[in-house]
Every structure is written in C-alpha cells, then in structure tokens.
Design a protein around this motif. Structure first.
Motif, PDB file in Angstrom:
ATOM      1  N   SER A  10     -57.238  78.404 -10.527  1.00 27.82           N
ATOM      2  CA  SER A  10     -58.488  77.714 -10.860  1.00 27.82           C
ATOM      3  C   SER A  10     -58.287  76.846 -12.087  1.00 27.82           C
ATOM      4  N   ILE A  11     -58.973  75.700 -12.105  1.00 30.11           N
ATOM      5  CA  ILE A  11     -58.979  74.840 -13.291  1.00 30.11           C
ATOM      6  C   ILE A  11     -60.271  74.034 -13.301  1.00 30.11           C
ATOM      7  N   SER A  12     -60.838  73.854 -14.510  1.00 29.71           N
ATOM      8  CA  SER A  12     -62.053  73.051 -14.675  1.00 29.71           C
ATOM      9  C   SER A  12     -61.789  71.919 -15.648  1.00 29.71           C
ATOM     10  N   PHE A  13     -62.463  70.810 -15.435  1.00 23.49           N
ATOM     11  CA  PHE A  13     -62.428  69.683 -16.370  1.00 23.49           C
ATOM     12  C   PHE A  13     -63.867  69.360 -16.761  1.00 23.49           C
ATOM     13  N   GLY A  14     -64.182  69.544 -18.033  1.00 20.67           N
ATOM     14  CA  GLY A  14     -65.532  69.242 -18.522  1.00 20.67           C
ATOM     15  C   GLY A  14     -66.617  69.977 -17.766  1.00 20.67           C
ATOM     16  N   GLY A  15     -66.358  71.244 -17.472  1.00 22.79           N
ATOM     17  CA  GLY A  15     -67.361  72.072 -16.788  1.00 22.79           C
ATOM     18  C   GLY A  15     -67.353  71.937 -15.276  1.00 22.79           C
ATOM     19  N   LEU A  16     -66.589  70.968 -14.742  1.00 24.06           N
ATOM     20  CA  LEU A  16     -66.520  70.788 -13.287  1.00 24.06           C
ATOM     21  C   LEU A  16     -65.296  71.516 -12.753  1.00 24.06           C
ATOM     22  N   LYS A  17     -65.524  72.405 -11.771  1.00 21.06           N
ATOM     23  CA  LYS A  17     -64.420  73.154 -11.165  1.00 21.06           C
ATOM     24  C   LYS A  17     -63.616  72.249 -10.233  1.00 21.06           C
ATOM     25  N   ALA A  18     -62.444  71.841 -10.654  1.00 22.64           N
ATOM     26  CA  ALA A  18     -61.630  70.943  -9.823  1.00 22.64           C
ATOM     27  C   ALA A  18     -60.899  71.727  -8.734  1.00 22.64           C
ATOM     28  N   VAL A  19     -60.430  72.931  -9.092  1.00 20.37           N
ATOM     29  CA  VAL A  19     -59.783  73.835  -8.133  1.00 20.37           C
ATOM     30  C   VAL A  19     -60.349  75.226  -8.387  1.00 20.37           C
ATOM     31  N   ASN A  20     -60.798  75.876  -7.319  1.00 23.45           N
ATOM     32  CA  ASN A  20     -61.487  77.152  -7.478  1.00 23.45           C
ATOM     33  C   ASN A  20     -60.849  78.250  -6.637  1.00 23.45           C
ATOM     34  N   ASN A  21     -60.097  79.129  -7.303  1.00 25.70           N
ATOM     35  CA  ASN A  21     -59.603  80.361  -6.686  1.00 25.70           C
ATOM     36  C   ASN A  21     -58.769  80.107  -5.428  1.00 25.70           C
ATOM     37  N   VAL A  22     -57.788  79.229  -5.556  1.00 27.57           N
ATOM     38  CA  VAL A  22     -56.945  78.850  -4.414  1.00 27.57           C
ATOM     39  C   VAL A  22     -55.676  79.706  -4.388  1.00 27.57           C
ATOM     40  N   SER A  23     -55.346  80.235  -3.221  1.00 25.69           N
ATOM     41  CA  SER A  23     -54.120  81.023  -3.033  1.00 25.69           C
ATOM     42  C   SER A  23     -53.427  80.594  -1.743  1.00 25.69           C
ATOM     43  N   PHE A  24     -52.086  80.540  -1.792  1.00 27.73           N
ATOM     44  CA  PHE A  24     -51.312  80.346  -0.552  1.00 27.73           C
ATOM     45  C   PHE A  24     -49.860  80.745  -0.792  1.00 27.73           C
ATOM     46  N   ASN A  25     -49.181  81.094   0.296  1.00 31.96           N
ATOM     47  CA  ASN A  25     -47.747  81.404   0.284  1.00 31.96           C
ATOM     48  C   ASN A  25     -47.007  80.323   1.050  1.00 31.96           C
ATOM     49  N   VAL A  26     -45.835  79.954   0.567  1.00 29.92           N
ATOM     50  CA  VAL A  26     -45.013  78.971   1.260  1.00 29.92           C
ATOM     51  C   VAL A  26     -43.688  79.626   1.629  1.00 29.92           C
ATOM     52  N   GLU A  27     -43.382  79.659   2.919  1.00 25.51           N
ATOM     53  CA  GLU A  27     -42.122  80.251   3.365  1.00 25.51           C
ATOM     54  C   GLU A  27     -40.945  79.372   2.953  1.00 25.51           C
ATOM     55  N   LYS A  28     -39.839  80.021   2.690  1.00 27.13           N
ATOM     56  CA  LYS A  28     -38.634  79.289   2.314  1.00 27.13           C
ATOM     57  C   LYS A  28     -38.236  78.305   3.419  1.00 27.13           C
ATOM     58  N   ASN A  29     -37.824  77.081   3.000  1.00 29.26           N
ATOM     59  CA  ASN A  29     -37.313  76.063   3.909  1.00 29.26           C
ATOM     60  C   ASN A  29     -38.335  75.630   4.969  1.00 29.26           C
ATOM     61  N   SER A  30     -39.625  75.676   4.596  1.00 30.31           N
ATOM     62  CA  SER A  30     -40.672  75.213   5.515  1.00 30.31           C
ATOM     63  C   SER A  30     -41.319  73.951   4.940  1.00 30.31           C
ATOM     64  N   ILE A  31     -42.096  73.255   5.784  1.00 31.74           N
ATOM     65  CA  ILE A  31     -42.908  72.132   5.314  1.00 31.74           C
ATOM     66  C   ILE A  31     -44.362  72.591   5.311  1.00 31.74           C
ATOM     67  N   PHE A  32     -44.930  72.680   4.098  1.00 26.77           N
ATOM     68  CA  PHE A  32     -46.284  73.196   3.893  1.00 26.77           C
ATOM     69  C   PHE A  32     -47.136  72.047   3.378  1.00 26.77           C
ATOM     70  N   SER A  33     -48.141  71.653   4.155  1.00 29.85           N
ATOM     71  CA  SER A  33     -48.945  70.476   3.795  1.00 29.85           C
ATOM     72  C   SER A  33     -50.329  70.873   3.307  1.00 29.85           C
ATOM     73  N   ILE A  34     -50.801  70.140   2.291  1.00 31.02           N
ATOM     74  CA  ILE A  34     -52.150  70.340   1.750  1.00 31.02           C
ATOM     75  C   ILE A  34     -52.961  69.103   2.089  1.00 31.02           C
ATOM     76  N   ILE A  35     -54.069  69.299   2.804  1.00 25.44           N
ATOM     77  CA  ILE A  35     -54.904  68.165   3.207  1.00 25.44           C
ATOM     78  C   ILE A  35     -56.323  68.359   2.696  1.00 25.44           C
TER      79      ILE A  35
END
Length: 257
Positions: A10-35
């Motif tokens: 999580s991270i906030s800028f000036g009281g605005l939550k830019a990222v809120n409680n995000v979790s993920f695992n990335v397997e070795k040698n895989s292509i993991f995309s964020i959209i």
C-alpha cells in the motif's frame, strides 16, 4: 531466484490511496502482466518494486529477502532491471555506449577505464573485453547492428525503445520490469517485440513483469495476468479468464466512455 512476491503493498500520496493492499506471486521464468486503466496504480507498483518509492505498508520479497527500503542501485545488484514508460537513455551517446552503461553494476574498473588500459594482462582490459562481448551479443539478439554507432537521439522512437530494452538486458537481470514497452511502436515493431520478449523469457531465463496497454500483446504472451483498478486488485488469472471477467470488462469500458 526461485520466487518473487509482493505482500499487502500500500502507498498513499497526499491522503489518496494510490495502491491499496495489493498482493501477488510471480513464478520463476514466467511472464506476469499487470493491466488496468490509466491511474490504476500499475507504474506505482513498479516504482515500489524498483526502490523509487517506499511503500507505506507491505513487503516485496525478492530471492527470499524483503527489499523494501533498499536503494534502486542495491535492488539492481540483486538482479532486477527496468525499462520506463518515458525512455531514459543518454541521447547524445551511441547505442553501443548506452548498452555498455547498462553493464555498470558488473564493472569493477569504471565504465570507460578499460579503454585506456589495453595491456594484455590488465584486469581492466579483460573486463572491458568481456563487457563488450556481452553487449555485442545483445546487439545481435535485438538486431541493432545497423545502428550500433548511431547516436540515440537520431533513432526513431521504436528503435530507442529497443535500445532501452537492450540496456536492461545488459544488466543480466533475473527479473525484468517492462513498463509499456510497445508504446509508440508501429504494428510491425510490436510483432517483433512480442517475439523478443518471449525469446528473453526462454533464452535468457528471465522472469518478466509487464505493464502494457496493448491487449493483443498481453493476451498473446502472458502466463498470468493481474488486473487492477483504482489501486486495488480486480482479479488474477490466466489470459482467457481475465479477458472474460465482467469486472475487468467494466473497468476498461468505464475508461473509454
């Protein structure tokens, strides 16, 4: 590197939550995309992973170590390289010199010192030769021979994006963060880029985290996709699962209307 994961980030800028409680695992040698739509927090996640931002909460586990609080340089030394949405190259240097600068973390004698120390037994000379060999391989791999001695400022945008990818590869990364690599490319360049990203995964044995707006590209090369909106996870899954998920469709249609 067996695994890479983020936990409750999580991270906030000036009281605005830019990222809120995000979790993920990335397997070795895989292509993991964020959209996600613009402003959903994708690049902010990359900035936390690469040490530019420090999260308010959460952990980033790389090679078994929590790297939150590490400097970008230390994170690079742990085997992570990144390209940026806006190209960050040295415009008034040649393609070759930009790629050699990508070798900086592996150099013990300074970037260009070796050029002046051509004694056969000189450690600096040996190091210079090795670094140039690695860069030559990347130039061949990305088909940049014709522009190797050109100044980056003189190159078309698509070629500059390739040089930036080459510079990231010169770090010999275990994890590669690609932020909008196809932005500004034409259809043919995008098709070539797809092949190169898959080749990097296979030939270089690199784990790839990808942010990209081109859905055809995302669906064609990703092993898993993490979809987000307004700083939060919508879902994670295989491309075909994400493509047909109603919340993902809604997030994207909402952006267009």
């Amino acid at each position: 590197m067996d695994h890479f994961k983020v936990e409750n980030l999580s991270i906030s800028f000036g009281g605005l939550k830019a990222v809120n409680n995000v979790s993920f695992n990335v397997e070795k040698n895989s292509i993991f995309s964020i959209i996600g739509p613009n402003g959903s927090g994708k690049t902010t996640i990359f900035n936390m992973i690469s040490g530019i931002y420090k999260p308010d909460h959460g952990r980033i586990i790389c090679d078994g170590e929590n790297i939150v609080g590490c400097t970008p340089d230390r994170i690079a030394r742990k085997g992570m390289a990144r390209t940026f949405q806006n190209i960050e190259l040295f415009s008034n240097a040649t393609v070759m010199d930009n790629l050699l600068l990508g070798r900086h973390i592996h150099m013990k004698t300074g970037v260009f010192t070796g050029a002046f120390l051509w004694g056969r037994r000189s450690r600096a000379a040996r190091e210079e030769i090795k670094n140039r060999e690695i860069v030559e391989e990347i130039i061949d791999f990305l088909d940049l021979q014709s522009v190797r001695n050109h100044y980056v400022a003189s190159l078309p945008y698509g070629k500059r994006k390739l040089v930036e990818l080459g510079r990231a590869l010169a770090l010999e990364p275990k994890i590669l963060l690609l932020d909008e690599p196809s932005a500004g490319m034409n259809t043919e360049e995008k098709e070539d880029l797809n092949i190169w990203i898959k080749d990097i995964q296979v030939d270089y044995k690199v784990t790839i985290l990808l942010i990209e707006h081109d859905m055809n590209m995302i669906m064609g090369i990703s092993d898993r996709i993490f979809a987000m909106s307004q700083g939060e996870k919508i879902m994670e899954g295989l491309p075909k699962e994400v493509q047909s998920h109603p919340e993902v469709i809604k997030a994207y249609l909402g952006e267009e209307h």
